[in-house]
Design a protein around this motif. Structure first.
Motif, PDB file in Angstrom:
ATOM      1  N   TYR A  38       0.849  -1.193   0.000  1.00  0.00           N
ATOM      2  CA  TYR A  38       0.000   0.000   0.000  1.00  0.00           C
ATOM      3  C   TYR A  38       0.880   1.237   0.000  1.00  0.00           C
ATOM      4  O   TYR A  38       2.103   1.149  -0.053  1.00  0.00           O
ATOM      5  CB  TYR A  38      -0.974  -0.028   1.190  1.00  0.00           C
ATOM      6  N   GLY A  39       0.273   2.412   0.086  1.00  0.00           N
ATOM      7  CA  GLY A  39       0.989   3.663  -0.078  1.00  0.00           C
ATOM      8  C   GLY A  39       1.852   4.115   1.073  1.00  0.00           C
ATOM      9  O   GLY A  39       2.483   5.169   0.969  1.00  0.00           O
ATOM     10  N   GLY A  40       1.890   3.372   2.167  1.00  0.00           N
ATOM     11  CA  GLY A  40       2.833   3.649   3.242  1.00  0.00           C
ATOM     12  C   GLY A  40       2.382   4.624   4.307  1.00  0.00           C
ATOM     13  O   GLY A  40       3.149   4.932   5.221  1.00  0.00           O
ATOM     14  N   GLY A  41       1.141   5.111   4.225  1.00  0.00           N
ATOM     15  CA  GLY A  41       0.681   6.121   5.166  1.00  0.00           C
ATOM     16  C   GLY A  41       0.231   5.554   6.492  1.00  0.00           C
ATOM     17  O   GLY A  41      -0.164   4.403   6.602  1.00  0.00           O
ATOM     18  N   ARG A  42       0.259   6.427   7.508  1.00  0.00           N
ATOM     19  CA  ARG A  42      -0.226   6.047   8.837  1.00  0.00           C
ATOM     20  C   ARG A  42      -1.601   6.631   9.116  1.00  0.00           C
ATOM     21  O   ARG A  42      -2.173   6.406  10.175  1.00  0.00           O
ATOM     22  CB  ARG A  42       0.760   6.510   9.908  1.00  0.00           C
ATOM     23  N   GLU A  59       2.581  -9.349   6.860  1.00  0.00           N
ATOM     24  CA  GLU A  59       3.649  -8.499   6.328  1.00  0.00           C
ATOM     25  C   GLU A  59       3.022  -7.343   5.579  1.00  0.00           C
ATOM     26  O   GLU A  59       2.102  -7.538   4.775  1.00  0.00           O
ATOM     27  CB  GLU A  59       4.562  -9.293   5.401  1.00  0.00           C
ATOM     28  N   VAL A  60       3.537  -6.147   5.843  1.00  0.00           N
ATOM     29  CA  VAL A  60       2.993  -4.940   5.219  1.00  0.00           C
ATOM     30  C   VAL A  60       4.142  -4.151   4.616  1.00  0.00           C
ATOM     31  O   VAL A  60       5.091  -3.779   5.317  1.00  0.00           O
ATOM     32  CB  VAL A  60       2.223  -4.074   6.232  1.00  0.00           C
ATOM     33  N   VAL A  61       4.041  -3.897   3.319  1.00  0.00           N
ATOM     34  CA  VAL A  61       5.063  -3.164   2.589  1.00  0.00           C
ATOM     35  C   VAL A  61       4.459  -1.858   2.092  1.00  0.00           C
ATOM     36  O   VAL A  61       3.460  -1.861   1.362  1.00  0.00           O
ATOM     37  CB  VAL A  61       5.601  -3.986   1.398  1.00  0.00           C
ATOM     38  N   GLY A  62       5.049  -0.744   2.499  1.00  0.00           N
ATOM     39  CA  GLY A  62       4.593   0.564   2.060  1.00  0.00           C
ATOM     40  C   GLY A  62       5.538   1.160   1.040  1.00  0.00           C
ATOM     41  O   GLY A  62       6.728   0.831   1.006  1.00  0.00           O
ATOM     42  N   VAL A  63       4.994   2.031   0.212  1.00  0.00           N
ATOM     43  CA  VAL A  63       5.790   2.753  -0.783  1.00  0.00           C
ATOM     44  C   VAL A  63       5.352   4.216  -0.728  1.00  0.00           C
ATOM     45  O   VAL A  63       4.177   4.517  -0.945  1.00  0.00           O
ATOM     46  CB  VAL A  63       5.586   2.199  -2.210  1.00  0.00           C
ATOM     47  N   MET A  64       6.313   5.116  -0.449  1.00  0.00           N
ATOM     48  CA  MET A  64       5.949   6.513  -0.263  1.00  0.00           C
ATOM     49  C   MET A  64       7.052   7.430  -0.764  1.00  0.00           C
ATOM     50  O   MET A  64       8.232   7.177  -0.531  1.00  0.00           O
ATOM     51  CB  MET A  64       5.689   6.780   1.221  1.00  0.00           C
ATOM     52  N   PRO A  65       6.669   8.509  -1.451  1.00  0.00           N
ATOM     53  CA  PRO A  65       7.676   9.492  -1.869  1.00  0.00           C
ATOM     54  C   PRO A  65       8.323  10.163  -0.658  1.00  0.00           C
ATOM     55  O   PRO A  65       7.673  10.376   0.374  1.00  0.00           O
ATOM     56  CB  PRO A  65       6.872  10.510  -2.682  1.00  0.00           C
ATOM     57  N   VAL A  84      10.661   6.486  -2.163  1.00  0.00           N
ATOM     58  CA  VAL A  84      10.956   6.721  -3.573  1.00  0.00           C
ATOM     59  C   VAL A  84      10.966   8.225  -3.844  1.00  0.00           C
ATOM     60  O   VAL A  84      10.668   9.032  -2.966  1.00  0.00           O
ATOM     61  CB  VAL A  84       9.929   5.997  -4.476  1.00  0.00           C
ATOM     62  N   ASN A  85      11.303   8.588  -5.070  1.00  0.00           N
ATOM     63  CA  ASN A  85      11.491  10.001  -5.403  1.00  0.00           C
ATOM     64  C   ASN A  85      10.240  10.721  -5.867  1.00  0.00           C
ATOM     65  O   ASN A  85      10.171  11.951  -5.778  1.00  0.00           O
ATOM     66  CB  ASN A  85      12.564  10.137  -6.487  1.00  0.00           C
ATOM     67  N   SER A  86       9.247  10.004  -6.383  1.00  0.00           N
ATOM     68  CA  SER A  86       8.093  10.672  -6.977  1.00  0.00           C
ATOM     69  C   SER A  86       6.854   9.796  -6.865  1.00  0.00           C
ATOM     70  O   SER A  86       6.936   8.600  -6.589  1.00  0.00           O
ATOM     71  CB  SER A  86       8.364  10.965  -8.453  1.00  0.00           C
ATOM     72  N   MET A  87       5.703  10.415  -7.144  1.00  0.00           N
ATOM     73  CA  MET A  87       4.454   9.663  -7.172  1.00  0.00           C
ATOM     74  C   MET A  87       4.463   8.642  -8.312  1.00  0.00           C
ATOM     75  O   MET A  87       3.929   7.540  -8.168  1.00  0.00           O
ATOM     76  CB  MET A  87       3.267  10.616  -7.332  1.00  0.00           C
ATOM     77  N   HIS A  88       5.069   8.997  -9.420  1.00  0.00           N
ATOM     78  CA  HIS A  88       5.151   8.048 -10.534  1.00  0.00           C
ATOM     79  C   HIS A  88       5.945   6.817 -10.132  1.00  0.00           C
ATOM     80  O   HIS A  88       5.540   5.687 -10.416  1.00  0.00           O
ATOM     81  CB  HIS A  88       5.778   8.710 -11.762  1.00  0.00           C
ATOM     82  N   GLU A  89       7.067   7.025  -9.465  1.00  0.00           N
ATOM     83  CA  GLU A  89       7.879   5.892  -9.013  1.00  0.00           C
ATOM     84  C   GLU A  89       7.134   5.078  -7.966  1.00  0.00           C
ATOM     85  O   GLU A  89       7.245   3.857  -7.921  1.00  0.00           O
ATOM     86  CB  GLU A  89       9.208   6.414  -8.458  1.00  0.00           C
ATOM     87  N   ARG A  90       6.372   5.759  -7.119  1.00  0.00           N
ATOM     88  CA  ARG A  90       5.577   5.068  -6.109  1.00  0.00           C
ATOM     89  C   ARG A  90       4.601   4.096  -6.760  1.00  0.00           C
ATOM     90  O   ARG A  90       4.508   2.927  -6.389  1.00  0.00           O
ATOM     91  CB  ARG A  90       4.815   6.097  -5.273  1.00  0.00           C
ATOM     92  N   LYS A  91       3.841   4.584  -7.739  1.00  0.00           N
ATOM     93  CA  LYS A  91       2.843   3.737  -8.384  1.00  0.00           C
ATOM     94  C   LYS A  91       3.498   2.566  -9.114  1.00  0.00           C
ATOM     95  O   LYS A  91       2.985   1.444  -9.103  1.00  0.00           O
ATOM     96  CB  LYS A  91       1.998   4.570  -9.343  1.00  0.00           C
ATOM     97  N   LEU A  97       5.271  -4.788  -7.028  1.00  0.00           N
ATOM     98  CA  LEU A  97       5.239  -5.645  -5.839  1.00  0.00           C
ATOM     99  C   LEU A  97       3.955  -6.451  -5.698  1.00  0.00           C
ATOM    100  O   LEU A  97       3.925  -7.424  -4.946  1.00  0.00           O
ATOM    101  CB  LEU A  97       5.434  -4.786  -4.582  1.00  0.00           C
ATOM    102  N   ALA A  98       2.891  -6.050  -6.378  1.00  0.00           N
ATOM    103  CA  ALA A  98       1.569  -6.627  -6.138  1.00  0.00           C
ATOM    104  C   ALA A  98       1.162  -7.644  -7.195  1.00  0.00           C
ATOM    105  O   ALA A  98       1.535  -7.529  -8.360  1.00  0.00           O
ATOM    106  CB  ALA A  98       0.532  -5.514  -6.077  1.00  0.00           C
ATOM    107  N   ASP A  99       0.341  -8.596  -6.765  1.00  0.00           N
ATOM    108  CA  ASP A  99      -0.243  -9.585  -7.667  1.00  0.00           C
ATOM    109  C   ASP A  99      -1.700  -9.278  -7.985  1.00  0.00           C
ATOM    110  O   ASP A  99      -2.337  -9.985  -8.758  1.00  0.00           O
ATOM    111  CB  ASP A  99      -0.149 -10.979  -7.048  1.00  0.00           C
ATOM    112  N   GLY A 100      -2.251  -8.248  -7.360  1.00  0.00           N
ATOM    113  CA  GLY A 100      -3.622  -7.815  -7.606  1.00  0.00           C
ATOM    114  C   GLY A 100      -3.833  -6.475  -6.944  1.00  0.00           C
ATOM    115  O   GLY A 100      -3.061  -6.080  -6.052  1.00  0.00           O
ATOM    116  N   PHE A 101      -4.880  -5.769  -7.368  1.00  0.00           N
ATOM    117  CA  PHE A 101      -5.136  -4.403  -6.913  1.00  0.00           C
ATOM    118  C   PHE A 101      -6.573  -4.302  -6.424  1.00  0.00           C
ATOM    119  O   PHE A 101      -7.508  -4.615  -7.159  1.00  0.00           O
ATOM    120  CB  PHE A 101      -4.901  -3.414  -8.060  1.00  0.00           C
TER     121      PHE A 101
END
Length: 195
Positions: A38-42, A59-65, A84-91, A97-101
């Protein structure tokens, strides 16, 4: 399927059912032995789904600029946080990393991320399921809009039907397991995932 990416709001919304479903989603994903991406937010539903998965031993993996991490909205208790550096890189990273959305209720960011994955799927860039948990009818206007696109000749019906609209996370996860992607839009074999 080893992982599910959740898109959802950075606030809780007005309906208590939204928060309850986010908590249920996190718990169910963990209990199924899946990694939550997910996007890494709290904050908001994002934080709730992560906290529930962690509390259930998942297990929880976050991705956040980095600029959002620096604003202190990043979750500090995750299994892993990719900065990561940007929203584009985040997405891009979340998709990799994901097998479904799976989308829970959310705002424009939730829609934007889900629509991008739907577009990539119908073009054959991946063959992963994309679903919406329709909590108290939240996604009915979106479902109507998608059908309107097909009714007016902008997409084929098979690309409407590839989207999963479920009443619960349980239903969505079951339908993810049974998912078969339609042929890509341009009648060619699916390309390798381009992440």
């Amino acid at each position: 399927m080893k992982s599910v990416c959740i898109y959802c709001g950075s606030s809780n919304g007005t309906d208590p059912a939204f928060l309850a479903e986010a908590q249920r989603a996190g718990r169910l994903i963990a209990e199924a032995g899946l990694t939550l991406v997910y996007g890494g937010g709290r904050v908001g539903l994002m934080g709730a789904v992560a906290d529930a998965a962690l509390a259930a031993g998942g297990e929880v993996v976050g991705v956040m600029p980095a600029d959002l991490v620096s604003q202190e909205i990043g979750h500090t208790g995750l299994t892993q946080l990719h900065v990561v550096n940007s929203m584009h890189e985040r997405k891009w990273k979340m998709a990799e990393l994901a097998d479904g959305f799976l989308s829970l209720p959310g705002g424009p960011g939730t829609f934007e991320e889900a629509v991008e994955q739907w577009t990539w799927a119908l073009l054959g860039f991946h063959a992963k399921p994309n679903g919406f948990v329709n909590v108290n009818g939240y996604y009915e206007p979106w479902r109507t809009t998608v059908q309107h696109m097909a009714d007016n000749g902008f997409i084929a019906q098979q690309y409407v039907d590839m989207l999963i609209f479920a009443q619960s996370t349980e239903e969505a996860l079951q339908r993810f397991r049974d998912y078969q992607a339609p042929p890509p839009k341009w009648n060619r074999a699916p390309v390798e995932q381009r992440y």
